[in-house]
Scaffold this motif. Structure first.
Motif, PDB file in Angstrom:
ATOM      1  N   GLU A 128       2.323   3.573  -9.506  1.00 23.57           N
ATOM      2  CA  GLU A 128       1.096   3.840  -9.095  1.00 23.57           C
ATOM      3  C   GLU A 128       0.990   5.499  -8.884  1.00 23.57           C
ATOM      4  O   GLU A 128      -0.059   5.982  -8.889  1.00 23.57           O
ATOM      5  CB  GLU A 128       0.329   3.125  -8.055  1.00 23.57           C
ATOM      6  CG  GLU A 128      -1.191   3.323  -7.921  1.00 23.57           C
ATOM      7  CD  GLU A 128      -1.813   2.431  -9.035  1.00 23.57           C
ATOM      8  OE1 GLU A 128      -2.901   3.202  -9.305  1.00 23.57           O
ATOM      9  OE2 GLU A 128      -1.322   1.723  -9.772  1.00 23.57           O
ATOM     10  N   GLN A 129       2.002   6.031  -8.115  1.00 21.77           N
ATOM     11  CA  GLN A 129       1.914   7.296  -7.930  1.00 21.77           C
ATOM     12  C   GLN A 129       2.143   8.304  -9.050  1.00 21.77           C
ATOM     13  O   GLN A 129       2.306   9.481  -8.660  1.00 21.77           O
ATOM     14  CB  GLN A 129       3.048   7.582  -6.797  1.00 21.77           C
ATOM     15  CG  GLN A 129       2.776   6.947  -5.338  1.00 21.77           C
ATOM     16  CD  GLN A 129       3.947   7.098  -4.228  1.00 21.77           C
ATOM     17  OE1 GLN A 129       3.615   8.213  -3.793  1.00 21.77           O
ATOM     18  NE2 GLN A 129       4.528   6.103  -4.176  1.00 21.77           N
ATOM     19  N   MET A 170      11.641  -5.376  -4.440  1.00 16.61           N
ATOM     20  CA  MET A 170      11.875  -4.534  -5.430  1.00 16.61           C
ATOM     21  C   MET A 170      10.584  -4.376  -6.489  1.00 16.61           C
ATOM     22  O   MET A 170      10.208  -3.406  -7.003  1.00 16.61           O
ATOM     23  CB  MET A 170      12.944  -4.678  -6.231  1.00 16.61           C
ATOM     24  CG  MET A 170      14.334  -4.558  -5.412  1.00 16.61           C
ATOM     25  SD  MET A 170      14.355  -2.868  -4.849  1.00 16.61           S
ATOM     26  CE  MET A 170      14.288  -1.811  -6.018  1.00 16.61           C
ATOM     27  N   GLU A 171      10.009  -5.601  -6.805  1.00 13.59           N
ATOM     28  CA  GLU A 171       8.875  -5.494  -7.713  1.00 13.59           C
ATOM     29  C   GLU A 171       7.686  -4.900  -7.082  1.00 13.59           C
ATOM     30  O   GLU A 171       7.055  -3.983  -7.977  1.00 13.59           O
ATOM     31  CB  GLU A 171       8.508  -6.900  -8.081  1.00 13.59           C
ATOM     32  CG  GLU A 171       9.562  -7.595  -9.135  1.00 13.59           C
ATOM     33  CD  GLU A 171       9.617  -6.944 -10.364  1.00 13.59           C
ATOM     34  OE1 GLU A 171       8.640  -6.463 -11.113  1.00 13.59           O
ATOM     35  OE2 GLU A 171      10.795  -6.834 -10.674  1.00 13.59           O
ATOM     36  N   LEU A 172       7.355  -5.044  -5.814  1.00 11.80           N
ATOM     37  CA  LEU A 172       6.312  -4.369  -5.295  1.00 11.80           C
ATOM     38  C   LEU A 172       6.682  -2.825  -5.223  1.00 11.80           C
ATOM     39  O   LEU A 172       5.530  -2.013  -5.479  1.00 11.80           O
ATOM     40  CB  LEU A 172       5.859  -4.867  -3.930  1.00 11.80           C
ATOM     41  CG  LEU A 172       5.542  -6.314  -3.768  1.00 11.80           C
ATOM     42  CD1 LEU A 172       5.184  -6.648  -2.260  1.00 11.80           C
ATOM     43  CD2 LEU A 172       4.387  -6.649  -4.859  1.00 11.80           C
ATOM     44  N   SER A 183       6.135  10.329   2.350  1.00  8.13           N
ATOM     45  CA  SER A 183       5.156   9.068   2.022  1.00  8.13           C
ATOM     46  C   SER A 183       5.852   7.943   2.490  1.00  8.13           C
ATOM     47  O   SER A 183       7.037   7.703   2.893  1.00  8.13           O
ATOM     48  CB  SER A 183       4.865   9.322   0.791  1.00  8.13           C
ATOM     49  OG  SER A 183       6.393   9.235  -0.216  1.00  8.13           O
ATOM     50  N   ALA A 184       5.123   6.683   2.503  1.00 11.71           N
ATOM     51  CA  ALA A 184       5.403   5.395   2.805  1.00 11.71           C
ATOM     52  C   ALA A 184       4.935   4.368   1.875  1.00 11.71           C
ATOM     53  O   ALA A 184       4.033   4.532   1.399  1.00 11.71           O
ATOM     54  CB  ALA A 184       5.211   5.272   4.230  1.00 11.71           C
ATOM     55  N   PHE A 185       5.778   3.620   1.640  1.00 11.53           N
ATOM     56  CA  PHE A 185       5.659   2.196   1.009  1.00 11.53           C
ATOM     57  C   PHE A 185       5.403   1.144   1.876  1.00 11.53           C
ATOM     58  O   PHE A 185       6.304   1.241   2.723  1.00 11.53           O
ATOM     59  CB  PHE A 185       6.811   1.925   0.043  1.00 11.53           C
ATOM     60  CG  PHE A 185       6.438   0.279  -0.440  1.00 11.53           C
ATOM     61  CD1 PHE A 185       5.501   0.040  -1.373  1.00 11.53           C
ATOM     62  CD2 PHE A 185       7.396  -0.602   0.114  1.00 11.53           C
ATOM     63  CE1 PHE A 185       5.282  -1.410  -1.914  1.00 11.53           C
ATOM     64  CE2 PHE A 185       7.126  -1.972  -0.250  1.00 11.53           C
ATOM     65  CZ  PHE A 185       6.359  -2.307  -1.068  1.00 11.53           C
ATOM     66  N   LEU A 186       4.067   0.604   2.100  1.00 11.15           N
ATOM     67  CA  LEU A 186       4.061  -0.165   3.284  1.00 11.15           C
ATOM     68  C   LEU A 186       3.645  -1.757   2.765  1.00 11.15           C
ATOM     69  O   LEU A 186       3.020  -1.853   1.851  1.00 11.15           O
ATOM     70  CB  LEU A 186       2.833   0.364   4.135  1.00 11.15           C
ATOM     71  CG  LEU A 186       2.696   1.844   4.516  1.00 11.15           C
ATOM     72  CD1 LEU A 186       1.359   2.221   4.904  1.00 11.15           C
ATOM     73  CD2 LEU A 186       3.755   2.190   5.330  1.00 11.15           C
ATOM     74  N   SER A 244       0.827  -1.219   0.000  1.00  6.35           N
ATOM     75  CA  SER A 244      -0.077   0.031  -0.085  1.00  6.35           C
ATOM     76  C   SER A 244       0.902   1.366  -0.160  1.00  6.35           C
ATOM     77  O   SER A 244       2.131   1.242   0.099  1.00  6.35           O
ATOM     78  CB  SER A 244      -0.880  -0.110   1.160  1.00  6.35           C
ATOM     79  OG  SER A 244      -1.693   0.992   1.051  1.00  6.35           O
ATOM     80  N   ILE A 245       0.317   2.476  -0.029  1.00  8.60           N
ATOM     81  CA  ILE A 245       0.911   3.895   0.109  1.00  8.60           C
ATOM     82  C   ILE A 245       0.162   4.492   0.998  1.00  8.60           C
ATOM     83  O   ILE A 245      -1.192   4.574   0.860  1.00  8.60           O
ATOM     84  CB  ILE A 245       0.767   4.373  -1.503  1.00  8.60           C
ATOM     85  CG1 ILE A 245       1.499   3.446  -2.653  1.00  8.60           C
ATOM     86  CG2 ILE A 245       1.489   5.640  -1.774  1.00  8.60           C
ATOM     87  CD1 ILE A 245       1.204   3.782  -3.963  1.00  8.60           C
ATOM     88  N   ALA A 246       1.072   5.272   1.778  1.00  6.58           N
ATOM     89  CA  ALA A 246       0.343   6.261   2.600  1.00  6.58           C
ATOM     90  C   ALA A 246       1.305   7.635   2.301  1.00  6.58           C
ATOM     91  O   ALA A 246       2.385   7.560   2.246  1.00  6.58           O
ATOM     92  CB  ALA A 246       0.158   5.904   4.023  1.00  6.58           C
TER      93      ALA A 246
END
Length: 353
Positions: A347-348, A338-340, A304-307, A296-298
């Protein structure tokens, strides 16, 4: 409103309402502050698009679709709609948008928007208005820790909140009880809205959604974090989601959901859009369908953060990055997915020309 406030001790009216609703027990905002939390809720997109949508004043597909179907809108916010500037993005197409609600305190404005909503439905009723309607009521007392002077307090209670006094040794209970008291106050306002809908026999064909822009922390991580906007742990991201959906049986939904998912679900299941087209305007999935998305992204106001379920990769405006566990402990040697991460980065930016 953090997720664990959905409790009969703090929100008796809303908790009772869940008996006729779907309760999402693992729901997360895609922002730890108001700006990204509301943006992601309405657009179903990462808050990285904030500047672009604001510059061109492009409203969400969700609101555009309701307007094309003749929905009457009533946007009522106790907090201002100019900071953050929701008047330039989320609500940019709403005519005669009220930017500020009268009232000297947040609790006065909370009471005012409740009364304004009841008046709105009165006017509709007096004109025998058969058009569909969309309402947004944004309460603010839990954000400012204010209730009426004579409102019953949850004890022990910190009567004069002074955030400069907070540190890692501060006893959070009196401060947390101030927050719980404001939550109970807003629960009273929600009760007025729900009771009025029932009285008017509108609950039979009206979706009612109760959620929040972000959570609120009271040093729950034991790392001297208070409030919101400072980390991406569950205390600042996990929020309640309760949906009364006519025709759907009451249920508990336990799979993970997020704010990205709300707009595409409403657009496909209520507003007549093609389910196959959701990827063309949203980052979300269908709320009621479990999925295998592992990331997910927040966003916050700046970082910001990749979660994932195991880690957080936090990016800062300076260009620095930090890898943390979900309990906010530094991680030095974990392999990066890395793929995620590539999918999250895409997506951003994939909606930019």
């Amino acid at each position: 409103l953090r997720w664990d406030m959905l409790d009969p001790r703090w929100m008796p009216n809303t908790t009772r309402f869940t008996e006729s609703a779907q309760v999402f027990t693992d729901h997360y905002s895609n922002g730890n502050a108001t700006k990204p939390g509301i943006f992601t809720l309405f657009y179903g997109l990462p808050a990285s698009y904030w500047d672009a949508f604001s510059a061109h004043q492009v409203p969400p597909v969700l609101i555009q679709r309701m307007q094309s179907l003749g929905y009457q809108s009533q946007i009522l916010s106790s907090a201002t709609l100019v900071s953050p500037a929701f008047d330039r993005n989320v609500f940019s197409s709403i005519k005669e948008l009220r930017l500020k609600t009268p009232g000297d305190t947040s609790w006065q404005r909370d009471q005012q928007i409740t009364q304004d909503w009841l008046d709105f439905l009165d006017r509709r009723s007096s004109h025998d208005n058969a058009s569909p309607f969309f309402g947004f009521l944004f309460y603010d007392a839990p954000h400012s820790y204010q209730v009426p002077p004579d409102y019953p307090r949850i004890e022990p209670y910190w009567e004069s909140v002074n955030q400069l006094a907070l540190d890692d040794d501060f006893d959070p209970e009196p401060y947390f009880n101030v927050y719980k008291t404001t939550v109970r106050f807003v629960d009273d306002q929600i009760h007025r809205v729900l009771a009025d809908l029932s009285k008017r026999q509108l609950m039979e064909d009206t979706l009612v959604i109760i959620t929040s822009d972000h959570g609120q922390e009271f040093n729950d991580n034991g790392m001297n974090y208070w409030g919101h906007g400072s980390n991406f742990s569950r205390y600042q991201l996990q929020v309640p989601l309760v949906i009364h959906w006519p025709g759907k049986a009451p249920s508990v939904v336990e799979h993970r959901t997020e704010h990205f998912d709300l707009a595409p679900t409403l657009l496909t299941d209520v507003l007549g859009c093609s389910e196959s087209a959701t990827e063309s305007y949203s980052s979300g999935e269908h709320l009621y369908t479990p999925h295998d998305k592992k990331w997910s992204i927040a966003h916050s106001y700046m970082n910001s953060a990749f979660l994932t379920e195991e880690l957080q990769l936090v990016s800062y405006p300076s260009g620095g990055m930090e890898m943390l566990s979900t309990q906010l402990q530094p991680i030095d040697d974990a392999p990066l997915p890395m793929e995620l991460i590539k999918r999250a980065l895409k997506e951003q930016s994939r909606f930019y020309p």
